[in-house]
Design an enzyme around this catalytic site. Sequence first.
Site: not given
Length: 725
Positions: A691, A693, A412, A401, A372, A469
């Site tokens: 969730h 997914c 994400e 993670e 990240r 976006d």
Amino acid sequence: MSGFRSVGLLLPVKRLDYFGLPCEQRPRGKLTGSLCHHGRELPPICNDVRQKHRLSIDTLPPELKAPFPLDPIIPLRTKTTKEFQEDMDRATQSGDWREVRDFYLTTFESFIEINAAFKREANGLFNTIEDSGVNAKFVNAVYDTLLGTPQDIQKSVLKGIINSLLREWKGPRTKDDLRAYFILLQNPQYSSTNTYVIYAHLLRQIAALSEADHHFLVHWLKRLSARRFRQLVERLLQFISTRLFPGDPDELPPLSKCSWWIPSATKVLSLFNAANSVSSPPIMPFTDFYNITLEHIDFMEEYRIWQNHGNSNRFSFCQFPFILSTVVKKAIIQKDSEQQMISQARQSLVSKVSRRQRVDMNLLFLNIKVRRAQLLSDSLDELTRKRCDLKKKLRVTFVGEAGLDMGGLTKEWFLLLVRQIFHTDYGMFTYMKDSRCHWFSSWKCDNYSEFQLVGTLMGLAVYNSIALDIHFPLYCYRKLLSPPTVPCDQNAFVGMATATLEDLQQVMPELAHGLGELLSYEGNVEEDFYLTFQISQEEMGIMKSYNLKPGGDKIPVTKQNRKEYVQLYVDFLLNKSIYKQFAAFYHGFHSVCASDALMLLRPEEVEMLVCGSPELDMSALQKAAQYEGYSKADTTVRCFWEVVLAFTLELQKKLLHFATGSDRVPVGGMADLNFKISKIDVPTDWLPVSHTCFNQICLPPYRTRKELKHKLTIAISNAEGFGLE
């Protein structure tokens, strides 16, 4: 194609003429199929008369053949719109329809009589695209009252049209013939399936006209009233839908005997699409040409036919992409992508097996591992190293993670990467406040790999059905389709779309307005503006000057050359000054989305595939929602929807992002999200869980609206990262 390309039509792809097919021979033979109207069958149409007539003419020796008149004398008909309406009023009141019957019977018995009735001047030429010479008010009056006349009058009109269509012509059509087709096409009787046989033959003859004749029809069609234009488009779409899926299979001839119906109708519809495209503004939205019935056919077979046969006589709806909805085009691209993904994965597996190496299932995926804290540099390194795997299914891992990527982590990754790349501090893109969009920075550098990364990212989003976006002007997507497939010649220019002042308006509205004022200025341009063919722009805080043409700094802008100045200025800003940046971006996108399916897309549709829709309709989401452990009547569910529907737009976007990993709506709308609300048996002091997914939100059994709103707001406002879960 010269007649149309000069005005920039959106025409079918891969074709020789307007329709993608070589011009057909003018149809011969009788009209096929039965014609029933209110239970009574019209007399059969006999072909023998035509056949004998043709043979008798063709077998005469040349010296006995009379020349065919090019322009027959049109009889003089003087009835006006007012007189016709008075005739109709008298007939309606008295029940005596003889005068009206005679008018309809005479008017539609031949193309000559049609011209006599509706041409503004019987023997005027009217040979221009600007003026059809048709008295539109009179045509509307005659057609608007036709369906209210007795059945025998309506049948006489149909019989007249049949006779007109069966007549034989030699040589090219005259403009009077085109006028007759133009008028007959507006007949409202074709809305009934009982008249489809006649309608089909009319469409076939119009479709078989020459390209020059189509050019005239396109420009005449665009001058119809918006109401009439829409009626005719909807009638053609309905005709195609009904032929594909008839309500009663017995009401139409067998499909095997009239396989030309749909191609003919689609070709004529393409004339309306062309007319709509050359109209400014368009008469109707391009989306109104979509036929949603085609979402239920085997469109992949249509795509394969188009790929394999191209410009041949084999019809495919893909030759006319304007009729295919974005839903169909997205499905074609997805399935085409899936086939390419499977092919890539198969090649990797076969290669491993042939070398007797241990097969790792990770070979089936494009595996991206990023930190990240180093998101952008890690992503660039991974995509550069694994450029051969771009067409495999994407799977993202955030180092350190525990999230397992079933789609949510991928969403994400896209979201965070886009947010970082387009941040103004990063400098790759400039945010235009007036137009609220991003545009490419014109600074020069030695390496444009990060622009290629953005293009690759957009391609991966389309390839993996992720909505981003991103706020590019529509012109950017037009550049992305210039050309729609990467040229074989590596030195060929890409992304160089013709730029107009309207295109600049999308990016820099203030500058576009100023250039518009320059073009319309009535005074002394040279003395008052004191401009040359040299412009200056800021790059990384430094002002740099560029000549728009050789020696431009010494060429003053005058009233005579100001159009050239504006054109060169716009082209410089939107094309030349950012060429290397956009070329890298273009190649990045097409390195993933190298598909013939892109040729089916309009720029607006590419934007929709990349960005989805920003319009959130939570009521539609509520209607499409599924439930597990709850029913829509349960208190928790009712409170949930009361809270969500009352949320601000910002909170609604956060909810969508919390549940799905993206705040954008896919092409198919909210229903395509397969949104699910599930019950989770935990204490009510727990927060909701999602969730992403599976586009699923899990709610504890909250008992009050206030409690649910409080917990849900906390959850959706702190939804980034998978570490906590």
